[in-house]
Design an enzyme around this catalytic site. Structure first.
Site, PDB file in Angstrom:
ATOM      1  N   GLN A   7       1.255  -0.928  -0.178  1.00 28.59           N
ATOM      2  CA  GLN A   7      -0.130  -0.290  -0.100  1.00 28.59           C
ATOM      3  C   GLN A   7       1.446   0.939  -0.199  1.00 28.59           C
ATOM      4  OE1 GLN A   7      -3.502  -0.202   2.512  1.00 28.59           O
ATOM      5  NE2 GLN A   7      -3.312  -2.364   3.010  1.00 28.59           N
ATOM      6  N   GLU A   8       1.738   1.302   0.387  1.00 25.70           N
ATOM      7  CA  GLU A   8       2.829   2.482   0.555  1.00 25.70           C
ATOM      8  C   GLU A   8       3.538   1.994  -0.979  1.00 25.70           C
ATOM      9  OE1 GLU A   8       6.381   2.358   2.286  1.00 25.70           O
ATOM     10  OE2 GLU A   8       6.630   4.538   3.327  1.00 25.70           O
ATOM     11  N   HIS A 104      11.253  24.255 -19.760  1.00 28.30           N
ATOM     12  CA  HIS A 104      11.254  25.888 -18.853  1.00 28.30           C
ATOM     13  C   HIS A 104      12.027  26.684 -19.612  1.00 28.30           C
ATOM     14  CE1 HIS A 104       7.713  24.302 -16.630  1.00 28.30           C
ATOM     15  NE2 HIS A 104       6.678  25.906 -16.760  1.00 28.30           N
ATOM     16  N   GLY A 105      13.788  26.345 -19.740  1.00 23.99           N
ATOM     17  CA  GLY A 105      14.672  27.057 -20.788  1.00 23.99           C
ATOM     18  C   GLY A 105      14.945  27.576 -18.926  1.00 23.99           C
ATOM     19  N   GLY A 106      15.992  28.824 -19.048  1.00 26.14           N
ATOM     20  CA  GLY A 106      16.353  29.533 -17.380  1.00 26.14           C
ATOM     21  C   GLY A 106      15.511  29.440 -16.261  1.00 26.14           C
ATOM     22  N   THR A 131      13.655   1.395  -2.368  1.00 27.74           N
ATOM     23  CA  THR A 131      14.076   1.431  -3.206  1.00 27.74           C
ATOM     24  C   THR A 131      13.486   0.828  -5.022  1.00 27.74           C
ATOM     25  OG1 THR A 131      16.202   0.137  -3.706  1.00 27.74           O
ATOM     26  CG2 THR A 131      16.240   3.059  -2.405  1.00 27.74           C
TER      27      THR A 131
HETATM   28  C1  LIG Z   1      11.963  11.518   3.201  1.00 28.69           C
HETATM   29  C2  LIG Z   1      12.570  10.174   3.491  1.00 28.69           C
HETATM   30  C3  LIG Z   1      10.642   9.425   4.036  1.00 28.69           C
HETATM   31  C4  LIG Z   1      11.991   8.380   4.661  1.00 28.69           C
HETATM   32  N1  LIG Z   1      10.278   8.057   5.201  1.00 28.69           N
HETATM   33  C5  LIG Z   1      10.664   6.175   6.057  1.00 28.69           C
HETATM   34  C6  LIG Z   1      10.129   6.105   6.675  1.00 28.69           C
HETATM   35  O1  LIG Z   1       8.630   6.593   7.172  1.00 28.69           O
HETATM   36  N2  LIG Z   1       9.746   5.114   7.180  1.00 28.69           N
HETATM   37  C7  LIG Z   1      11.019   4.538   7.152  1.00 28.69           C
HETATM   38  O2  LIG Z   1      10.989   3.207   7.623  1.00 28.69           O
HETATM   39  N3  LIG Z   1      12.186   4.559   6.088  1.00 28.69           N
HETATM   40  C8  LIG Z   1      11.639   5.782   5.559  1.00 28.69           C
HETATM   41  N4  LIG Z   1      12.735   6.325   4.750  1.00 28.69           N
HETATM   42  C9  LIG Z   1      14.199   5.461   4.253  1.00 28.69           C
HETATM   43  C10 LIG Z   1      14.347   5.065   3.475  1.00 28.69           C
HETATM   44  O3  LIG Z   1      13.087   3.674   2.796  1.00 28.69           O
HETATM   45  C11 LIG Z   1      15.742   4.182   2.316  1.00 28.69           C
HETATM   46  O4  LIG Z   1      16.505   5.340   2.710  1.00 28.69           O
HETATM   47  C12 LIG Z   1      15.398   3.820   1.231  1.00 28.69           C
HETATM   48  O5  LIG Z   1      15.105   2.413   1.628  1.00 28.69           O
HETATM   49  C13 LIG Z   1      16.907   3.190   1.142  1.00 28.69           C
HETATM   50  O6  LIG Z   1      18.325   2.939   2.013  1.00 28.69           O
HETATM   51  P1  LIG Z   1      19.532   3.452   2.360  1.00 28.69           P
HETATM   52  O7  LIG Z   1      18.971   5.269   2.493  1.00 28.69           O
HETATM   53  O8  LIG Z   1      19.801   3.037   3.966  1.00 28.69           O
HETATM   54  O9  LIG Z   1      20.263   3.541   1.387  1.00 28.69           O
HETATM   55  P2  LIG Z   1      21.100   1.904   0.404  1.00 28.69           P
HETATM   56  O10 LIG Z   1      20.068   0.696   1.266  1.00 28.69           O
HETATM   57  O11 LIG Z   1      22.419   2.192   1.532  1.00 28.69           O
HETATM   58  O12 LIG Z   1      21.324   1.831  -1.072  1.00 28.69           O
HETATM   59  C14 LIG Z   1      21.850   3.273  -1.163  1.00 28.69           C
HETATM   60  C15 LIG Z   1      21.611   2.322  -2.810  1.00 28.69           C
HETATM   61  O13 LIG Z   1      22.706   0.807  -2.806  1.00 28.69           O
HETATM   62  C16 LIG Z   1      21.529   0.280  -3.797  1.00 28.69           C
HETATM   63  N5  LIG Z   1      20.708  -1.467  -3.261  1.00 28.69           N
HETATM   64  C17 LIG Z   1      20.942  -1.132  -1.475  1.00 28.69           C
HETATM   65  N6  LIG Z   1      21.183  -2.776  -1.054  1.00 28.69           N
HETATM   66  C18 LIG Z   1      20.704  -3.400  -2.634  1.00 28.69           C
HETATM   67  C19 LIG Z   1      20.258  -4.944  -2.966  1.00 28.69           C
HETATM   68  N7  LIG Z   1      20.478  -5.477  -2.533  1.00 28.69           N
HETATM   69  N8  LIG Z   1      20.311  -5.006  -4.297  1.00 28.69           N
HETATM   70  C20 LIG Z   1      20.377  -3.806  -4.953  1.00 28.69           C
HETATM   71  N9  LIG Z   1      21.277  -2.240  -4.621  1.00 28.69           N
HETATM   72  C21 LIG Z   1      20.700  -2.156  -3.982  1.00 28.69           C
HETATM   73  C22 LIG Z   1      19.450   1.034  -3.510  1.00 28.69           C
HETATM   74  O14 LIG Z   1      19.331   0.222  -4.652  1.00 28.69           O
HETATM   75  C23 LIG Z   1      20.596   2.440  -3.925  1.00 28.69           C
HETATM   76  O15 LIG Z   1      20.397   2.937  -4.993  1.00 28.69           O
HETATM   77  C24 LIG Z   1      12.705   7.642   4.187  1.00 28.69           C
HETATM   78  C25 LIG Z   1      13.369   8.628   3.175  1.00 28.69           C
HETATM   79  C26 LIG Z   1      13.649  10.084   2.928  1.00 28.69           C
HETATM   80  C27 LIG Z   1      15.122  10.108   2.382  1.00 28.69           C
END
Ligand SMILES: Cc1cc2nc3c(=O)[nH]c(=O)nc-3n(C[C@H](O)[C@H](O)[C@H](O)COP(=O)(O)OP(=O)(O)OC[C@H]3O[C@@H](n4cnc5c(N)ncnc54)[C@H](O)[C@@H]3O)c2cc1C
Length: 145
Positions: A7-8, A104-106, A131
């Site tokens: 759902q998220e 939109h350009g600049g 991700t």
């Molecule tokens: C604005 C914002 C709001 C958020 N809100 C929430 C929330 O409410 N609740 C919550 O729980 N989390 C929340 N998050 C956390 C978010 O879910 C994580 O940032 C996200 O899951 C990525 O984890 P990480 O930042 O540790 O990146 P990393 O896990 O370090 O990933 C970095 C890169 O490596 C890639 N990667 C990592 N593991 C693999 C793999 N096994 N195979 C291929 N590629 C991989 C990733 O796809 C990414 O491109 C939020 C993040 C942001 C930026």
């Protein structure tokens, strides 16, 4: 927990689709009003092709999303499809943000224009709620790989 995450992801897909639709709408209005070299930039074929390409992607995204929402409301397991929607629709929205800013350009780089903020904010959609890379691992796993 894993069931609820779909759902998220659906909400993020809906937000990305909506953002893409709004950015396109705003850009269509902008290119009609902006004049360069004595005519509206909407009259340049490149502008028309870019808008046509984006409108096509937006329509296809909306059709897939509407079907997905209906399946979800019907209680079906949409984990694979919602993972597809999450990565693809956020990917499309990011591409549309880039194209719209370019048209939109600049002014597109200026905070006074909404596209600047939208371009910046849409980037997170491929990162949070799982991700886009992780979405692809879920799809691959559910395809038996
Ligand atoms: C604005 C914002 C709001 C958020 N809100 C929430 C929330 O409410 N609740 C919550 O729980 N989390 C929340 N998050 C956390 C978010 O879910 C994580 O940032 C996200 O899951 C990525 O984890 P990480 O930042 O540790 O990146 P990393 O896990 O370090 O990933 C970095 C890169 O490596 C890639 N990667 C990592 N593991 C693999 C793999 N096994 N195979 C291929 N590629 C991989 C990733 O796809 C990414 O491109 C939020 C993040 C942001 C930026």
């Amino acid at each position: 927990m894993m069931d609820k995450l779909q759902q998220e992801r659906l909400v993020v897909a809906i937000a990305a689709q909506t953002a893409a639709e709004v950015m396109l709408e705003q850009t269509i209005d902008y290119v009609k009003s902006r004049e360069a070299f004595g005519k509206s930039i909407s009259q340049f074929q490149n502008t028309q092709f870019k808008i046509a390409e984006m409108a096509t992607e937006v329509e296809m995204g909306r059709a897939f999303l509407d079907q997905l929402i209906a399946e979800h409301m019907d209680g079906q397991n949409v984990v694979t499809k919602v993972s597809m929607a999450k990565w693809k629709l956020t990917d499309i929205a990011k591409k549309i943000a880039t194209e719209c800013m370019q048209l939109h350009g600049g002014y597109g780089y200026m905070e006074e224009y909404e596209i600047a903020r939208r371009f910046r904010d849409i980037q997170v959609s491929s990162i949070y709620a799982g991700t886009n890379e992780i979405m692809k691992t879920i799809i691959a796993k559910n395809l038996g790989l």
